[in-house]
Design a protein around this motif. Structure first.
Motif, PDB file in Angstrom:
ATOM      1  N   ARG A  41       0.801  -1.228   0.000  1.00 34.58           N
ATOM      2  CA  ARG A  41       0.000   0.000   0.000  1.00 34.58           C
ATOM      3  C   ARG A  41       0.832   1.276   0.000  1.00 34.58           C
ATOM      4  O   ARG A  41       0.315   2.345  -0.291  1.00 34.58           O
ATOM      5  CB  ARG A  41      -0.949   0.001   1.205  1.00 34.58           C
ATOM      6  N   LYS A  42       2.118   1.179   0.331  1.00 38.88           N
ATOM      7  CA  LYS A  42       2.986   2.352   0.329  1.00 38.88           C
ATOM      8  C   LYS A  42       4.137   2.103  -0.637  1.00 38.88           C
ATOM      9  O   LYS A  42       4.858   1.128  -0.514  1.00 38.88           O
ATOM     10  CB  LYS A  42       3.528   2.633   1.734  1.00 38.88           C
ATOM     11  N   VAL A  43       4.286   3.018  -1.603  1.00 38.24           N
ATOM     12  CA  VAL A  43       5.291   2.832  -2.652  1.00 38.24           C
ATOM     13  C   VAL A  43       6.308   3.956  -2.595  1.00 38.24           C
ATOM     14  O   VAL A  43       5.960   5.120  -2.392  1.00 38.24           O
ATOM     15  CB  VAL A  43       4.617   2.764  -4.041  1.00 38.24           C
ATOM     16  N   GLY A  44       7.570   3.590  -2.770  1.00 36.45           N
ATOM     17  CA  GLY A  44       8.644   4.566  -2.897  1.00 36.45           C
ATOM     18  C   GLY A  44       9.094   4.656  -4.339  1.00 36.45           C
ATOM     19  O   GLY A  44       9.392   3.628  -4.963  1.00 36.45           O
ATOM     20  N   VAL A  45       9.138   5.851  -4.890  1.00 36.81           N
ATOM     21  CA  VAL A  45       9.591   6.068  -6.267  1.00 36.81           C
ATOM     22  C   VAL A  45      10.995   6.662  -6.200  1.00 36.81           C
ATOM     23  O   VAL A  45      11.196   7.720  -5.589  1.00 36.81           O
ATOM     24  CB  VAL A  45       8.638   7.008  -7.025  1.00 36.81           C
ATOM     25  N   VAL A  46      11.957   5.988  -6.808  1.00 33.40           N
ATOM     26  CA  VAL A  46      13.352   6.396  -6.672  1.00 33.40           C
ATOM     27  C   VAL A  46      13.986   6.654  -8.037  1.00 33.40           C
ATOM     28  O   VAL A  46      13.611   6.061  -9.052  1.00 33.40           O
ATOM     29  CB  VAL A  46      14.181   5.335  -5.903  1.00 33.40           C
ATOM     30  N   ASN A  47      14.963   7.540  -8.031  1.00 32.89           N
ATOM     31  CA  ASN A  47      15.729   7.900  -9.220  1.00 32.89           C
ATOM     32  C   ASN A  47      17.014   7.077  -9.227  1.00 32.89           C
ATOM     33  O   ASN A  47      17.951   7.368  -8.495  1.00 32.89           O
ATOM     34  CB  ASN A  47      16.045   9.402  -9.196  1.00 32.89           C
ATOM     35  N   VAL A 100       5.824   7.944  -1.865  1.00 32.17           N
ATOM     36  CA  VAL A 100       6.966   8.696  -1.343  1.00 32.17           C
ATOM     37  C   VAL A 100       8.017   8.763  -2.437  1.00 32.17           C
ATOM     38  O   VAL A 100       8.340   7.754  -3.067  1.00 32.17           O
ATOM     39  CB  VAL A 100       7.546   8.017  -0.086  1.00 32.17           C
ATOM     40  N   ILE A 101       8.561   9.958  -2.669  1.00 32.34           N
ATOM     41  CA  ILE A 101       9.541  10.123  -3.743  1.00 32.34           C
ATOM     42  C   ILE A 101      10.928  10.366  -3.177  1.00 32.34           C
ATOM     43  O   ILE A 101      11.102  11.086  -2.194  1.00 32.34           O
ATOM     44  CB  ILE A 101       9.146  11.282  -4.689  1.00 32.34           C
ATOM     45  N   SER A 102      11.918   9.731  -3.808  1.00 30.19           N
ATOM     46  CA  SER A 102      13.321  10.020  -3.531  1.00 30.19           C
ATOM     47  C   SER A 102      13.961  10.306  -4.882  1.00 30.19           C
ATOM     48  O   SER A 102      14.416   9.395  -5.579  1.00 30.19           O
ATOM     49  CB  SER A 102      14.002   8.825  -2.848  1.00 30.19           C
ATOM     50  N   VAL A 132       8.289   2.465   3.213  1.00 31.75           N
ATOM     51  CA  VAL A 132       7.368   1.988   2.181  1.00 31.75           C
ATOM     52  C   VAL A 132       7.415   0.467   2.088  1.00 31.75           C
ATOM     53  O   VAL A 132       8.323  -0.186   2.609  1.00 31.75           O
ATOM     54  CB  VAL A 132       7.707   2.606   0.805  1.00 31.75           C
ATOM     55  N   ASP A 133       6.418  -0.091   1.388  1.00 31.88           N
ATOM     56  CA  ASP A 133       6.309  -1.539   1.236  1.00 31.88           C
ATOM     57  C   ASP A 133       7.115  -2.062   0.057  1.00 31.88           C
ATOM     58  O   ASP A 133       7.504  -3.225   0.034  1.00 31.88           O
ATOM     59  CB  ASP A 133       4.841  -1.947   1.054  1.00 31.88           C
ATOM     60  N   PHE A 134       7.331  -1.215  -0.948  1.00 34.64           N
ATOM     61  CA  PHE A 134       8.094  -1.646  -2.129  1.00 34.64           C
ATOM     62  C   PHE A 134       8.562  -0.412  -2.882  1.00 34.64           C
ATOM     63  O   PHE A 134       8.194   0.723  -2.540  1.00 34.64           O
ATOM     64  CB  PHE A 134       7.248  -2.551  -3.038  1.00 34.64           C
ATOM     65  N   LEU A 135       9.381  -0.639  -3.930  1.00 33.81           N
ATOM     66  CA  LEU A 135       9.973   0.460  -4.682  1.00 33.81           C
ATOM     67  C   LEU A 135       9.616   0.374  -6.161  1.00 33.81           C
ATOM     68  O   LEU A 135       9.562  -0.715  -6.736  1.00 33.81           O
ATOM     69  CB  LEU A 135      11.500   0.440  -4.552  1.00 33.81           C
ATOM     70  N   VAL A 136       9.383   1.535  -6.757  1.00 34.02           N
ATOM     71  CA  VAL A 136       9.316   1.674  -8.208  1.00 34.02           C
ATOM     72  C   VAL A 136      10.509   2.532  -8.600  1.00 34.02           C
ATOM     73  O   VAL A 136      10.617   3.691  -8.176  1.00 34.02           O
ATOM     74  CB  VAL A 136       7.998   2.327  -8.662  1.00 34.02           C
ATOM     75  N   SER A 137      11.406   1.966  -9.375  1.00 31.69           N
ATOM     76  CA  SER A 137      12.679   2.614  -9.670  1.00 31.69           C
ATOM     77  C   SER A 137      12.759   3.002 -11.143  1.00 31.69           C
ATOM     78  O   SER A 137      12.600   2.156 -12.028  1.00 31.69           O
ATOM     79  CB  SER A 137      13.836   1.667  -9.324  1.00 31.69           C
ATOM     80  N   LEU A 138      13.014   4.293 -11.391  1.00 31.84           N
ATOM     81  CA  LEU A 138      13.257   4.762 -12.754  1.00 31.84           C
ATOM     82  C   LEU A 138      14.746   4.595 -13.028  1.00 31.84           C
ATOM     83  O   LEU A 138      15.575   5.230 -12.383  1.00 31.84           O
ATOM     84  CB  LEU A 138      12.835   6.226 -12.897  1.00 31.84           C
TER      85      LEU A 138
END
Length: 363
Positions: A41-47, A100-102, A132-138
């Motif tokens: 339910r909580k996602v971290g978006v990372v660069n 959440v963005i990093s 967060v529960d998982f990451l979405v990485s660009l």
């Protein structure tokens, strides 16, 4: 079971013949390629893009004897802006509880190029730091730009275009798991154009490289969302509206979005008529009424009845029904096309329900 509402019914045109046909536009949801368990339910978006030296733009050459000039260029994207756009696009869909963005580059201190997938330790540390529960990485953004100016004799003017193909690379990571859960590399295009009587004026008006890079980078963050999350699409449908009083009343109910009442009227006429062609029209309309209420198995069943009647009326071999033309066999063509669309929707509907289960829309 999640019921995705079919809304935004739009009457587009009416074609007059022996039977009135009204063309409809409907919006409905399709599932994403990636399915996330409901507990995520909580996602971290990372660069996670390796920073590269900015590419130096080149001037578009002067027009030659062919009255055209083209420049192909592959600039580096603005990774920070692309990551922010990706995070914002995910947040806008309200699918996860928190985004959440990093956007600080994780590879900013890298001296040598290396495989830029995140390690298990990096994923665990980032997930813990961001809560967060998982990451979405660009992890990469490829921009391929084609800038062209040409003289168009038919219009007696100069036409300038900038056509950009953008390919983001996005990976999904789960804590305590080796390697990414999913990788998507979609490609989409963004386009600008200008017209002018003088070639220098077109050059001046066309989007500048710096702005093109910024807008293409932002666009790169939008592209992956439909692959990560369920999304809306638009489909075209048609309805037979003429014939008799009940058919006209049913069409009126359909326009008012009362598909239950429309179904009742169409089903009554279907039982009363002996005409195969009328039964075809009514079978199709009944299928449409079921689709509008998201009863896709029943819709497919009635659409199949309509197709079988069309094949019989137009004397088409069942095996060749997929290859008929709309000019020679209009009834078979339309009913076969609709049956295919319903079959595809039904096959995807279970996946969509599973993806929307996190909202508790089950029965």
């Amino acid at each position: 079971m999640y019921k995705c509402p079919c809304i935004l019914l739009l009457l587009l045109c009416v074609v007059s013949s022996c039977q009135t046909i009204e063309e409809l536009s409907i919006d409905y949801m399709l599932p994403a390629e990636v399915s996330f368990p409901a507990e995520l339910r909580k996602v971290g978006v990372v660069n996670n893009i390796i920073q590269a030296t900015p590419a130096i733009s080149r001037e578009l050459p002067m027009l030659g004897q062919t009255n055209s000039a083209t420049l192909n260029w592959k600039p580096n994207a603005n990774a920070k802006r692309a990551t922010e756009s990706l995070a914002q696009s995910i947040a806008n869909e309200n699918y996860f509880d928190e985004v959440v963005i990093s956007d600080s580059a994780l590879r900013a201190k890298d001296i040598h190029f290396r495989e830029n997938t995140l390690s298990r330790n990096e994923v665990n540390q980032l997930a813990q730091e961001l809560g967060v529960d998982f990451l979405v990485s660009l992890e990469n953004v490829q921009i391929n730009s084609t800038r062209t100016i040409q003289f168009v004799p038919l219009w007696n003017c100069f036409w300038g275009t900038v056509d950009v193909k953008t390919t983001p690379v996005v990976r999904v990571y789960l804590p305590n798991r080796n390697g990414p859960m999913a990788t998507i590399t979609p490609t989409d295009s963004i386009f600008w154009e200008e017209y002018a009587s003088f070639e220098p004026l077109v050059r001046k008006r066309l989007i500048k490289d710096e702005q093109m890079i910024e807008e293409a980078s932002e666009f790169a963050g939008v592209i992956p969302v439909r692959y990560l999350l369920p999304y809306w699409t638009t489909g075209m449908r048609y309805m037979y509206a003429g014939g008799n009083v009940n058919m006209r009343d049913a069409a009126f109910c359909a326009r008012a979005n009362d598909w239950e009442k429309a179904y009742t009227l169409w089903e009554k006429v279907y039982q009363d008529t002996k005409s195969k062609k009328k039964k075809l029209y009514l079978s199709h309309n009944i299928a449409l009424s079921y689709e509008m209420r998201d009863s896709l198995p029943q819709a497919e069943e009635w659409a199949r009845k309509a197709q079988e009647l069309a094949v019989e009326i137009e004397k088409v071999d069942t095996e060749t029904s997929l290859h008929v033309s709309p000019e020679s066999h209009p009834l078979t063509f339309r009913t076969t096309l609709y049956l295919q669309e319903l079959t595809n929707r039904k096959e995807l509907f279970m996946k969509l329900n599973a993806q929307m289960r996190r909202f508790g829309n089950e029965n």
